[in-house]
Design a protein around this motif. Structure first.
Motif, PDB file in Angstrom:
ATOM      1  N   SER A 192       0.858  -1.180   0.000  1.00 58.34           N
ATOM      2  CA  SER A 192       0.000   0.000   0.000  1.00 58.34           C
ATOM      3  C   SER A 192       0.896   1.232   0.000  1.00 58.34           C
ATOM      4  O   SER A 192       1.569   1.520   0.994  1.00 58.34           O
ATOM      5  N   SER A 194       1.266   5.354  -0.761  1.00 59.80           N
ATOM      6  CA  SER A 194       0.518   6.603  -0.876  1.00 59.80           C
ATOM      7  C   SER A 194       1.435   7.720  -1.351  1.00 59.80           C
ATOM      8  O   SER A 194       2.550   7.886  -0.835  1.00 59.80           O
ATOM      9  N   LEU A 203      -3.293   6.546  -4.147  1.00 59.77           N
ATOM     10  CA  LEU A 203      -3.046   5.271  -3.491  1.00 59.77           C
ATOM     11  C   LEU A 203      -2.736   4.201  -4.527  1.00 59.77           C
ATOM     12  O   LEU A 203      -3.515   3.969  -5.461  1.00 59.77           O
ATOM     13  N   LEU A 237      -8.178  -0.827   0.556  1.00 55.48           N
ATOM     14  CA  LEU A 237      -8.765   0.186  -0.334  1.00 55.48           C
ATOM     15  C   LEU A 237      -9.814   1.017   0.396  1.00 55.48           C
ATOM     16  O   LEU A 237      -9.933   2.223   0.176  1.00 55.48           O
ATOM     17  N   LYS A 249      -7.356   5.820  -6.667  1.00 53.15           N
ATOM     18  CA  LYS A 249      -6.807   4.493  -6.381  1.00 53.15           C
ATOM     19  C   LYS A 249      -6.371   3.793  -7.662  1.00 53.15           C
ATOM     20  O   LYS A 249      -7.131   3.727  -8.632  1.00 53.15           O
ATOM     21  N   VAL A 278     -11.841   1.832  -7.721  1.00 57.15           N
ATOM     22  CA  VAL A 278     -10.484   1.823  -8.281  1.00 57.15           C
ATOM     23  C   VAL A 278     -10.530   2.423  -9.684  1.00 57.15           C
ATOM     24  O   VAL A 278     -11.410   2.086 -10.482  1.00 57.15           O
TER      25      VAL A 278
END
Length: 735
Positions: A192, A194, A203, A237, A249, A278
């Motif tokens: 993950s 960022s 993300l 998520l 995302k 997403v």
């Protein structure tokens, strides 16, 4: 009565002994850094969650700061660094390092197949530590020459990186010691990452869905997510939705969705990505030889419960071709909700490149969250160049007016708050309301840049829609077959169809039993054979083929037992992971191996990974063997029936006129000529099937060990034995 010549066993057994001889032969063989890097260093790095044996439920989190709200990343995939092709590693330093030095991305994502893991002849797969050392040294040199912060590079496994790895942490698991993620102690299957802008968070979720036990090729072809991993990905998520910043995302992995299997409960990523909004999923795996433009817009209906109205959510899937031979690189730009990309093929020096970040391409990368889409009154573009850019202009064309220029918009370089931050972003305000249209391809935009050398560079013209409308993408049949059909389902359909066809052939035995019990089959057959050939319908030949092919009880029972064995019992044994590991057993349902952490438990690695073995064997060997066996018995029976009818005609006292005699003579001549020719054709097909079977068995011996595979009777010995026995039995003299 006409009889067939006596058999010659040695000639009929030639193919069988040839196969044995070949198998026995096989058994006996076997720079300076960015000033911005320090200012945009990692804010946080950590691992959350637990593990499930191979880290499947652990999440590695990292955060990096970016200036403004426009960020870009670079993706490369399928490097296949090889000990036998050292130029691939050299090209990383020669081509990728200068490109990264110019681009200065926020992230470098390497989406799998870091090494080739194949021998020189490409006949077997195995991990080679030298290749991993070569990869590690090359990437270290890339970091040194490009100046890219190593913490911003994320590499994940591909199927080649898991070939022959019994479990994570095994001595053959070189990814855990030589990959960039391992060097930075970032071993997980979920990443993950960022990118923190002024008002927005970008993300990136990376997923390693390689097999828990790395079966050697060619079986290892699909991604295998677990239910636990899918749940953790969805939770991750969803976790960031609670933050105050706006969020975009992107998910990256190695396997396309069409080459990703469902979990044990049937869960798939498509539903998760759609529910969690997403924007795009980027991957590799399929290489540019197949296609350089494998893009797909997923449309998934979701509802929180049965009472809610279903909503359609979209996300893009963009597959990147390989670095291995095509030297493809992707620049992925994120500008608010808009995600766009540009794929480049590096040959020599990185060319001046323009990537329009907004408005996006309405054909392949437009904003997909149309339910909350707002019109933006700005236009932006990234311009990467070795030279100073003097002027940047965007031109808007109207396709309904023969692409007449309707507006020219000068773009200005966006100044940075820090003189050390590299930001090749050009921006301008415009009146987007002027470009509202019912057609997503009416207005086109192209950006022109002039550098200090006096050279003008043009971006690729692209249609846009300020309303967020999308063009329905047109796809070739190859693109649709490979990228839009779930091979997991297609494999099941093809396999079940094949098995159903073979079972129906075997069931013809019951029709044979019914006719023979009522003493009607012989009369029916003789009556049909008494008629001229041109009057015999296709249905007669089909029935004749099925009934005569199944009349021999020994052969019918042998085929039935063999088919049942293939469905329920093991096909062959072999060294599934390495020649030093445990022997694995391959069934039609998948491989069975002992679990690494608990030898008592047997892990079953299900299909569709074995489709590259099962489908060729079933369609090119098993089915042809059964069909040819039936055909040989049908041909022999037709030969004898025709001979019997001719004898009766010769003994018949009935006087025929000259025309009838000539017609009968032509029919008899045709029957016996075709009868001999048909058998020659069948024998030739037997040879072809034997050679195909030999080639498949040879490939499997190279892959999983000669002795274990060769000593597996269901795969290696039964098909040629059936053919030899059928050829020999149908060559006997008729009484």
């Amino acid at each position: 009565m006409r009889s067939r010549p006596s058999p010659k066993p040695l000639s009929f057994l030639f193919f069988f002994f040839f196969f044995i001889y070949a198998s026995l032969n096989l058994l006996s063989s076997s720079s300076s850094s960015f000033p911005a890097a320090a200012a945009a260093a990692a804010v946080a790095v950590g691992v959350v969650g637990g593990g499930d044996g191979d880290g499947g439920a652990a999440v590695m989190r990292a955060s990096f700061a970016v200036e403004g709200d426009v960020a870009w990343a670079v993706q490369i995939s399928d490097l296949h660094v090889s000990a036998h092709h050292p130029a691939r590693a050299r090209d990383l330093v020669r081509l990728l390092a200068p490109a990264l030095r110019l681009l200065r991305p926020s992230l470098l994502l390497i989406t799998g197949d870091l090494t080739d893991a194949k021998n020189k002849k490409r006949t077997s797969t195995r991990q080679d530590e030298y290749e991993w050392i070569l990869y590690r040294n090359s990437m270290d040199e890339v970091v040194k020459q490009s100046g890219l912060d190593k913490h911003r590079i994320f590499d994940i496994r591909g199927n080649h990186d898991k070939y022959g790895v019994p479990f994570v942490g095994h001595k053959m698991d070189f990814f855990s010691t030589h990959s960039i993620n391992s060097q930075l102690n970032r071993l997980s299957t979920i990443y993950s990452i960022s990118l923190l802008g002024n008002d927005r968070r970008y993300l990136f979720i990376g997923i390693d869905d390689t097999m828990s036990i790395g079966i050697r090729g060619p079986s290892n072809l699909f991604g295998h997510p677990t239910d636990k991993r899918i749940d953790v990905v969805e939770s991750e998520l969803q976790y960031w939705d609670n933050s105050t910043a706006l969020i975009t995302k992107v998910v990256f992995g190695h396997f396309p969705m069409s080459f990703t299997a469902s979990s044990k409960t049937g869960t798939r990523y498509e539903n998760v990505f759609s529910r969690q909004q997403v924007s795009a999923y980027i991957c590799g795996h399929l290489h540019a030889k197949l296609s350089k433009k494998l893009w797909r817009l997923h449309k998934v209906e979701t509802a929180s419960n049965s009472r809610d109205r279903k909503r359609v959510h979209n996300f893009w899937e963009w597959e990147l071709g390989d670095w291995k031979e095509s030297k493809l690189i992707r620049i992925l730009a994120l500008d608010g909700e808009a995600v766009s990309f540009l794929d480049l093929e590096l040959e020599q020096e990185f060319p001046t490149t323009i990537l329009i970040t907004y408005p996006t391409n309405s054909r392949s990368m437009n904003t997909i969250t149309t339910d909350r889409h707002s019109i933006r009154n700005d236009i932006s573009a990234l311009v990467f160049s070795h030279h100073i850019i003097l002027n940047v202009t965007a031109k808007v064309f109207d396709s309904s007016r023969n692409f007449k220029i309707v507006e020219e918009i000068p773009l200005q370089l966006v100044t940075s708050s820090s003189s050390t931050v590299y930001k090749p972003l050009f921006h301008a305000k415009w009146n987007a309301e002027s470009y509202k249209s019912t057609s997503p391809t009416r207005y086109w935009v192209q950006v022109f840049a002039l550098d200090s050398q006096g050279k003008q560079i043009l971006s690729e013209p692209r249609p846009f829609s300020v309303d967020g409308k999308l063009v329905t993408p047109s796809r070739s049949w190859l693109n649709y077959l490979v990228f839009e059909i779930r091979w997991e389902i297609l494999y099941s359909v093809l396999l079940r169809s094949n098995l159903g066809f073979l079972i129906l052939m075997l069931l013809s035995k019951f029709l044979n039993h019914f006719w023979e019990r009522n003493m009607s089959y012989g009369k029916w057959a003789m009556s049909v054979f008494s008629s001229p050939i041109h009057k015999r319908k296709l249905s007669f030949w089909v029935l004749w083929f099925l009934i005569e092919g199944s009349r021999n009880r020994i052969f019918w029972l042998s085929i039935a037992v063999y088919l049942l064995w293939l469905i329920k019992m093991p096909w062959f044994w072999g060294y599934a992971t390495s020649e030093e590991g445990e022997i694995g057993v391959m069934y039609l349902s998948g491989w069975k191996l002992k679990a690494p952490n608990n030898p008592v438990v047997v892990d079953k690695l299900a299909s569709p990974d074995i489709m590259v073995i099962a489908l060729p064997v079933m369609y090119l060997v098993v089915t042809p063997v059964i069909v040819i066996t039936y055909a040989l018995f049908a041909e022999r029976s037709a030969f004898h029936f025709s001979g019997s009818r001719k004898s009766k005609c010769l003994r018949s006292p009935v006087n025929l006129n000259t025309e009838s005699k000539q017609h009968s003579a032509k029919i008899e001549s045709f029957v016996f000529t075709c009868g001999g020719g048909a058998r020659k054709i069948l024998l030739f097909l037997c040879m072809i099937i034997t050679l195909v079977h030999f080639k498949i068995c040879t490939a499997l011996m190279w892959a999983y060990g000669a002795a274990p595979v060769a000593l597996s009777p269901a795969l290696c010995w039964v098909p040629p034995l059936l053919l030899v026995a059928a050829v020999y039995s149908t060559a006997t003299t008729a009484e």
